[in-house]
Design a protein around this motif. Structure first.
Motif, short mmCIF file in Angstrom:
data_model
loop_
_atom_site.label_atom_id
_atom_site.label_comp_id
_atom_site.label_asym_id
_atom_site.label_seq_id
_atom_site.Cartn_x
_atom_site.Cartn_y
_atom_site.Cartn_z
N SER A 76 18.87 36.97 21.20
CA SER A 76 17.15 37.21 20.74
C SER A 76 17.34 38.76 21.51
O SER A 76 17.33 39.52 22.39
N LEU A 77 16.40 39.52 20.51
CA LEU A 77 15.36 40.92 20.81
C LEU A 77 14.35 40.07 20.93
O LEU A 77 12.94 39.79 20.08
N ASP A 78 12.92 41.34 21.43
CA ASP A 78 11.47 41.33 20.97
C ASP A 78 11.37 43.23 20.44
O ASP A 78 12.54 44.00 20.94
N LEU A 79 10.40 43.22 19.17
CA LEU A 79 10.50 44.75 18.32
C LEU A 79 9.58 44.53 18.41
O LEU A 79 8.13 44.12 18.32
N VAL A 80 8.86 45.98 18.99
CA VAL A 80 7.31 46.37 18.86
C VAL A 80 7.64 47.72 17.93
O VAL A 80 8.31 48.70 17.90
N ILE A 81 6.23 47.75 17.35
CA ILE A 81 5.81 49.13 16.78
C ILE A 81 5.32 49.58 16.59
O ILE A 81 3.70 48.45 16.42
N ALA A 82 4.32 50.79 16.66
CA ALA A 82 2.95 51.26 17.33
C ALA A 82 2.75 52.27 16.45
O ALA A 82 3.34 53.28 15.63
N ASP A 83 1.67 52.14 17.06
CA ASP A 83 0.74 53.73 15.76
C ASP A 83 -0.58 53.92 17.01
O ASP A 83 -1.98 53.37 16.56
N VAL A 84 -0.86 55.16 17.61
CA VAL A 84 -1.84 55.88 18.66
C VAL A 84 -2.57 56.23 17.14
O VAL A 84 -2.27 57.31 16.23
N SER A 85 -3.92 55.98 17.29
CA SER A 85 -5.27 56.96 16.06
C SER A 85 -4.87 58.30 16.81
O SER A 85 -4.40 59.52 17.91
N GLY A 86 -4.67 59.54 15.41
CA GLY A 86 -4.16 60.96 15.43
C GLY A 86 -2.55 60.88 16.24
O GLY A 86 -2.23 59.85 15.61
N HIS A 87 -2.23 62.16 15.63
CA HIS A 87 -0.81 62.46 15.57
C HIS A 87 -1.18 64.28 15.98
O HIS A 87 -0.05 65.05 15.50
N ASN A 88 -1.27 63.99 17.73
CA ASN A 88 -1.68 65.44 18.58
C ASN A 88 -0.76 65.10 19.97
O ASN A 88 -0.46 63.57 20.16
N LEU A 89 -1.05 66.07 20.76
CA LEU A 89 -0.60 66.16 22.30
C LEU A 89 -1.17 64.45 22.67
O LEU A 89 -0.20 64.03 23.49
N GLY A 90 -2.84 64.47 22.74
CA GLY A 90 -2.86 62.69 23.09
C GLY A 90 -2.37 61.90 22.51
O GLY A 90 -2.83 60.83 23.76
N ALA A 91 -2.24 61.71 21.23
CA ALA A 91 -1.75 60.21 21.41
C ALA A 91 -0.12 60.17 21.78
O ALA A 91 0.42 59.52 22.01
N ALA A 92 0.36 60.87 21.98
CA ALA A 92 1.23 61.56 21.86
C ALA A 92 1.71 61.11 23.50
O ALA A 92 2.56 60.26 24.20
N LEU A 93 0.64 61.98 24.48
CA LEU A 93 0.82 60.94 25.86
C LEU A 93 0.49 59.32 26.19
O LEU A 93 0.62 58.93 26.79
N ILE A 94 -0.39 59.29 25.27
CA ILE A 94 -0.41 57.91 24.90
C ILE A 94 0.00 56.77 24.76
O ILE A 94 0.23 55.75 25.11
N MET A 95 0.89 57.19 24.20
CA MET A 95 2.45 56.55 23.57
C MET A 95 2.83 56.89 24.47
O MET A 95 3.77 55.08 24.61
N VAL A 96 3.58 57.69 25.60
CA VAL A 96 4.69 57.29 26.16
C VAL A 96 3.84 56.13 27.04
O VAL A 96 4.47 55.60 28.22
#
Length: 266
Positions: A76-96
């Motif tokens: 058993s496992l959990d799987l997650v996939i997500a997309d932060v609005s935008g594709h810039n440095l700000g989005a990358a920081l929120i992703m982290v």
């Protein structure tokens, strides 16, 4: 050497200081891209009776796509996939930050809907201040019983291709994107999987890829690609889908971040 020292040295040597700063910025962004890629799993965890593959390609040096796996035991496992609005440095920081919240809190929740609710509550203030949002799909898979339980926070519904059947099922559930309101409830659903079934989790960089006429790749073409390569291992399905996206758009560079997770039930 200090930045001021670098600038003075550049002037003495006839180097344009602006170009030097651009070069420094590109090196820093390349480092950020490398770190971000390290934070995404290269290979999904082993799970008895299941084969999986994953891939994430940012459109620019860094991006806002995210996927992860939280393994509970051998089946058993959990799987997650997500997309932060935008594709810039700000989005990358929120992703982290999203990754940190999930690993620290959300995956310990009892069900998929609660996991999304926890992430929404913990990230709401930061998302509001940065004027960003996150779409997220959270699934819990038990390979022993082949039961998939899931909740959706405004993300593209994954596609389920049943073994021996044409067509697909979109796995959707009621729930808005994260970062809009506090105290949101997320509907939880479940479905029983069968041997030979193929699950496709993806971000909208796939379906919203456009050709020269402005036509989008769309869900139907994604389904056709997965169906065409359904007999291949998960890695082969990913390669086939990406090739079709490139062929359709007529360009090798991406217009948006692209992430794919393929799950095959054995």
């Amino acid at each position: 050497m200090t930045k001021k020292g670098n600038t003075l040295r550049s002037k003495r040597e006839g180097i344009d200081p602006y170009l030097t700063k651009v070069d420094e910025y590109m090196r820093e962004m390349a480092t950020a891209r490398k770190i971000q890629q390290y934070l995404l799993p290269d290979v999904p965890p082993d799970l008895r009776g299941v084969r999986m593959a994953c891939c994430s390609i940012p459109a620019h040096l860094v991006g806002g796509d995210y996927y992860d796996f939280f393994r509970w035991d051998d089946s058993s496992l959990d799987l997650v996939i997500a997309d932060v609005s935008g594709h810039n440095l700000g989005a990358a920081l929120i992703m982290v930050e999203t990754r940190s919240v999930l690993r620290a809190h959300a995956f310990r929740s009892g069900n998929a809907g609660d996991a999304l609710a926890v992430v929404n509550e913990l990230l709401y203030d930061d998302l509001t201040r940065t004027e960003l949002m996150i779409s997220m799909f959270y699934a819990k898979l038990c390979a022993e019983t082949r039961l998939l339980t899931y909740a959706n926070g405004g993300h593209n519904p994954p596609l389920l291709l049943r073994c021996g059947q044409e067509g697909y099922i979109e796995l959707d559930a009621d729930g808005m994107v994260l970062g809009v309101l506090k105290g949101v409830d997320f509907e939880e659903k479940n479905i029983l999987l069968k041997e030979g079934d193929v699950l496709t989790f993806y971000t909208d960089g796939i379906t919203e890829s456009q050709n020269e006429s402005g036509e989008m790749f769309g869900v139907e073409r994604l389904y056709q690609a997965v169906y065409a390569y359904r007999g291949a291992p998960p890695e082969g399905i990913i390669d086939g889908v990406l090739q079709r996206v490139h062929d359709f758009s007529g360009r090798m560079d991406l217009q948006d971040d692209v992430s794919l997770v393929i799950v095959k039930i054995d």
